[in-house]
Design a protein around this motif. Structure first.
Motif, mmCIF file in Angstrom:
data_model
loop_
_atom_site.group_PDB
_atom_site.id
_atom_site.type_symbol
_atom_site.label_atom_id
_atom_site.label_comp_id
_atom_site.label_asym_id
_atom_site.label_seq_id
_atom_site.Cartn_x
_atom_site.Cartn_y
_atom_site.Cartn_z
ATOM 1 N N PRO A 253 0.834 -1.202 0.000
ATOM 2 C CA PRO A 253 0.000 0.000 0.000
ATOM 3 C C PRO A 253 0.866 1.248 0.000
ATOM 4 C CG PRO A 253 0.077 -0.967 2.185
ATOM 5 C CD PRO A 253 0.771 -1.932 1.276
ATOM 6 N N TRP A 254 0.280 2.371 -0.409
ATOM 7 C CA TRP A 254 1.031 3.629 -0.375
ATOM 8 C C TRP A 254 1.309 4.041 1.067
ATOM 9 C CZ3 TRP A 254 -0.808 8.688 -3.294
ATOM 10 C CH2 TRP A 254 0.243 9.632 -3.250
ATOM 11 N N VAL A 255 0.268 4.026 1.889
ATOM 12 C CA VAL A 255 0.413 4.361 3.309
ATOM 13 C C VAL A 255 -0.186 3.234 4.131
ATOM 14 C CG1 VAL A 255 -0.212 5.953 5.170
ATOM 15 C CG2 VAL A 255 0.330 6.849 2.896
ATOM 16 N N GLU A 256 0.524 2.841 5.167
ATOM 17 C CA GLU A 256 0.037 1.840 6.119
ATOM 18 C C GLU A 256 0.189 2.417 7.518
ATOM 19 O OE1 GLU A 256 0.829 -2.890 7.269
ATOM 20 O OE2 GLU A 256 1.827 -1.953 5.548
ATOM 21 N N VAL A 257 -0.881 2.365 8.298
ATOM 22 C CA VAL A 257 -0.865 2.888 9.664
ATOM 23 C C VAL A 257 -1.175 1.741 10.619
ATOM 24 C CG1 VAL A 257 -1.857 4.535 11.298
ATOM 25 C CG2 VAL A 257 -1.613 5.169 8.885
ATOM 26 N N LEU A 258 -0.357 1.603 11.652
ATOM 27 C CA LEU A 258 -0.561 0.585 12.677
ATOM 28 C C LEU A 258 -0.776 1.270 14.022
ATOM 29 C CD1 LEU A 258 2.409 -1.773 11.695
ATOM 30 C CD2 LEU A 258 0.025 -1.938 10.933
#
Length: 320
Positions: A253-258
């Motif tokens: 993905p372009w941006v991944e947030v955890l």
């Protein structure tokens, strides 16, 4: 609700990120100070959807918003909107994963966002039983609720950062034993990521709550703060970078947030914003945010996932 029945007699060095697989402290000296672990279970905020419903955003509908409140609603990017829709997992220990993909459809740019709620409780329960014995571990952690998944689509329109296309929403579950790789190189439903060691640029930030939100749900404002740190939110406007990196796919993905809750650390949360970039020496830029509700403050730092050499795939303050 305590994790251990004999809390007074046991020290519980629990970590989600920044610890080695043995549980030893592996945080770099430059990392922001974090609370000393205590044997207390972080209780999630009370608002959360069932497996067949999503939260209302805002809770009482658009007609309930003042003019200034509506401006805040307009400034929400798709990732903040998505985490608000998905709510907070109901399991004791969890990780929320957000993934953003730009998609061209009928000549329009869409934001596709995948929201995953991973149940970390079995991993934590097994770890504690192995270390302290079953008789000393709170049975609430013996929770095998399935992982929850939500697929969302948003349309960028004039003066509105992310218009949710509700009719395209899909929801599903997966077995708690399933654990794909998350953006920091560890399995999504395990506790530890020993490779995250080096960070720079530590500073304190204030978190801006939505006008309709309460302090019991800091997760959306953590995502908003990370978007500001990554310059995706500027002057209260969602701003997509001009260049979309090549190689974006279902695995990239372009941006991944955890976002992960911290059992044992007095109710704190750790979040990472992982942004893929077009560079052969750096795979991604990572912004990290630790939030302590008791202190009502956040600590941010920055690192890079290196793209080559012996440190490829690892987070470092600088890549070779």
């Amino acid at each position: 609700m305590t994790i251990l029945r004999q809390a007074a007699a046991l020290a519980l060095p629990l970590c989600i990120f920044g610890c080695s697989a043995t549980g030893a402290d592996d945080v770099n000296a430059n990392s922001p100070a974090e609370p000393v672990p205590e044997p207390v279970l972080s209780q999630p905020p009370t608002s959360s959807p069932t497996s067949t419903s999503l939260n209302s955003v805002p809770p009482d509908g658009l007609d309930s918003l003042s003019e200034s409140d509506f401006r805040y609603f307009q400034s929400m990017g798709p990732l903040e909107y998505a985490i608000r829709l998905g709510g907070v997992p109901t399991v004791p220990t969890w990780r929320i994963r957000l993934r953003l993909y730009p998609v061209q459809q009928d000549g329009d740019l869409l934001y596709q966002v995948k929201v995953d709620h991973y149940n970390l409780s079995p991993a934590l329960y097994s770890d504690l039983v192995s270390s302290y014995g079953e008789e000393n571990v709170d049975p609430i952690l013996d929770n095998n609720t399935s992982h929850q998944h939500i697929d969302l689509e948003f349309l960028p329109v004039m003066n509105v950062a992310a218009d949710w296309l509700s009719e395209s929403t899909q929801m599903s579950t997966s077995a708690v034993a399933e654990s794909p790789t998350c953006g920091l190189g560890t399995s999504c439903s395990v506790l530890y990521n020993p490779e995250v060691q080096e960070w720079n640029g530590e500073s304190t930030v204030s978190l801006e709550m939505a006008p309709w939100a309460s302090d019991s749900d800091p997760l959306p404002t953590m995502v908003r703060t990370l978007a500001e740190q990554a310059s995706w939110l500027q002057n209260d406007f969602w701003t997509m970078p001009p260049e979309i990196p090549e190689g974006i796919s279902s695995e990239r993905p372009w941006v991944e947030v955890l976002v992960t809750n911290y059992p044992g650390n007095g109710g704190g949360y750790m979040a990472h914003w992982i942004e893929r970039i077009a560079d052969d020496s750096v795979q991604a830029t990572v912004h990290r945010l630790f939030y302590d509700p008791e202190a009502i403050s956040g600590f941010v730092s920055k690192g890079y996932i290196c793209g080559r050499g012996a440190e490829a795939g690892q987070v470092r303050a600088l890549c070779p």
